[in-house]
Design a protein around this motif. Structure first.
Motif, PDB file in Angstrom:
ATOM      1  N   GLU A 190       8.879  10.452  -6.647  1.00  0.00           N
ATOM      2  CA  GLU A 190       7.505  10.692  -7.085  1.00  0.00           C
ATOM      3  C   GLU A 190       7.465  11.396  -8.438  1.00  0.00           C
ATOM      4  O   GLU A 190       6.539  11.184  -9.224  1.00  0.00           O
TER       5      GLU A 190
ATOM      6  N   TYR B 170       2.382   7.726 -10.914  1.00  0.00           N
ATOM      7  CA  TYR B 170       1.315   7.817  -9.917  1.00  0.00           C
ATOM      8  C   TYR B 170       1.754   8.708  -8.777  1.00  0.00           C
ATOM      9  O   TYR B 170       2.942   8.998  -8.627  1.00  0.00           O
ATOM     10  N   LYS B 171       0.796   9.156  -7.992  1.00  0.00           N
ATOM     11  CA  LYS B 171       1.066   9.983  -6.816  1.00  0.00           C
ATOM     12  C   LYS B 171       1.081   9.080  -5.591  1.00  0.00           C
ATOM     13  O   LYS B 171       0.039   8.570  -5.169  1.00  0.00           O
ATOM     14  N   ASN B 172       2.272   8.869  -5.032  1.00  0.00           N
ATOM     15  CA  ASN B 172       2.456   7.911  -3.941  1.00  0.00           C
ATOM     16  C   ASN B 172       1.452   8.084  -2.808  1.00  0.00           C
ATOM     17  O   ASN B 172       0.744   7.147  -2.445  1.00  0.00           O
ATOM     18  N   TRP B 173       1.411   9.261  -2.227  1.00  0.00           N
ATOM     19  CA  TRP B 173       0.625   9.443  -1.008  1.00  0.00           C
ATOM     20  C   TRP B 173      -0.866   9.418  -1.274  1.00  0.00           C
ATOM     21  O   TRP B 173      -1.652   8.964  -0.442  1.00  0.00           O
ATOM     22  N   GLU B 174      -1.266   9.852  -2.464  1.00  0.00           N
ATOM     23  CA  GLU B 174      -2.681   9.780  -2.842  1.00  0.00           C
ATOM     24  C   GLU B 174      -3.101   8.313  -2.998  1.00  0.00           C
ATOM     25  O   GLU B 174      -4.161   7.896  -2.527  1.00  0.00           O
ATOM     26  N   GLU B 175      -2.258   7.525  -3.659  1.00  0.00           N
ATOM     27  CA  GLU B 175      -2.546   6.096  -3.835  1.00  0.00           C
ATOM     28  C   GLU B 175      -2.552   5.356  -2.500  1.00  0.00           C
ATOM     29  O   GLU B 175      -3.400   4.496  -2.264  1.00  0.00           O
TER      30      GLU B 175
ATOM     31  N   ARG C 202      -3.225   6.672   0.436  1.00  0.00           N
ATOM     32  CA  ARG C 202      -4.445   7.096   1.129  1.00  0.00           C
ATOM     33  C   ARG C 202      -5.662   6.329   0.617  1.00  0.00           C
ATOM     34  O   ARG C 202      -6.578   6.019   1.373  1.00  0.00           O
ATOM     35  N   ASN C 203      -5.654   5.975  -0.665  1.00  0.00           N
ATOM     36  CA  ASN C 203      -6.754   5.230  -1.260  1.00  0.00           C
ATOM     37  C   ASN C 203      -6.646   3.721  -1.032  1.00  0.00           C
ATOM     38  O   ASN C 203      -7.466   2.963  -1.543  1.00  0.00           O
TER      39      ASN C 203
ATOM     40  N   ASN D 284      -3.923   1.626  -1.809  1.00  0.00           N
ATOM     41  CA  ASN D 284      -3.152   0.870  -2.787  1.00  0.00           C
ATOM     42  C   ASN D 284      -1.935   0.245  -2.087  1.00  0.00           C
ATOM     43  O   ASN D 284      -0.942   0.910  -1.807  1.00  0.00           O
TER      44      ASN D 284
ATOM     45  N   THR E 162       6.776   2.165  -2.014  1.00  0.00           N
ATOM     46  CA  THR E 162       7.221   3.367  -1.306  1.00  0.00           C
ATOM     47  C   THR E 162       7.945   2.997  -0.018  1.00  0.00           C
ATOM     48  O   THR E 162       8.982   3.582   0.310  1.00  0.00           O
TER      49      THR E 162
END
Length: 135
Positions: free
Chosen positions: A31, A36-41, A43-44, A46, A53
């Motif tokens: 990361e 980009y932020k893996n877990w944020e993306e 969650r959205n 992506n 990932t």
């Protein structure tokens, strides 16, 4: 009577714990090198990031599977797992270098699923090559 640390269930739990900890640490390092932020993306929603990932998780896990299979000590398993991770990380940079017409991270962040899928396949495929090379 068998010593506590030599019991199969204890060794399995120890191997599992160390491998999970290493996977978490290695994912955090991945990361750091992505834009980009893996877990944020994820969650959205992506999907491209989820595939990339997921490929990294599978790849790291597969490398540890080979390391566990070929080494008795936890320290040796960690060492080979780290080496395998570094090779997988190098593959990430090579992939980025070999695609100069577009930015891999940017495409994955924009949910380009084709790029996310190729990223996943590269991680999974190379994990078998790396794992087989573990002595």
């Amino acid at each position: 009577m068998m010593p506590f640390w030599e019991h199969d269930m204890v060794r399995t739990a120890a191997n599992f714990s160390v491998a999970v900890l290493c996977i978490v640490v290695f994912l955090a390092l991945f990361e750091l090198v992505t834009k980009y932020k893996n877990w944020e993306e994820i969650r959205n929603g992506n999907v491209a990031v989820a595939m990339a990932t997921g490929g990294k998780i599978f790849g790291i896990s597969n490398i540890f599977r080979y390391a566990l299979d070929r080494h008795e000590s936890l320290l040796s398993m960690i060492g080979w797992g780290l080496y395998g991770f570094l090779l997988l990380l190098a593959a990430y940079f090579i992939y980025e270098f070999l695609t100069p017409k577009f930015d891999i991270d940017e495409e994955i962040a924009n949910d380009n699923r084709a790029v996310g899928f190729i990223s996943m396949v590269i991680s999974v495929g190379l994990s078998f090559v790396i794992g087989e090379g573990i002595q």
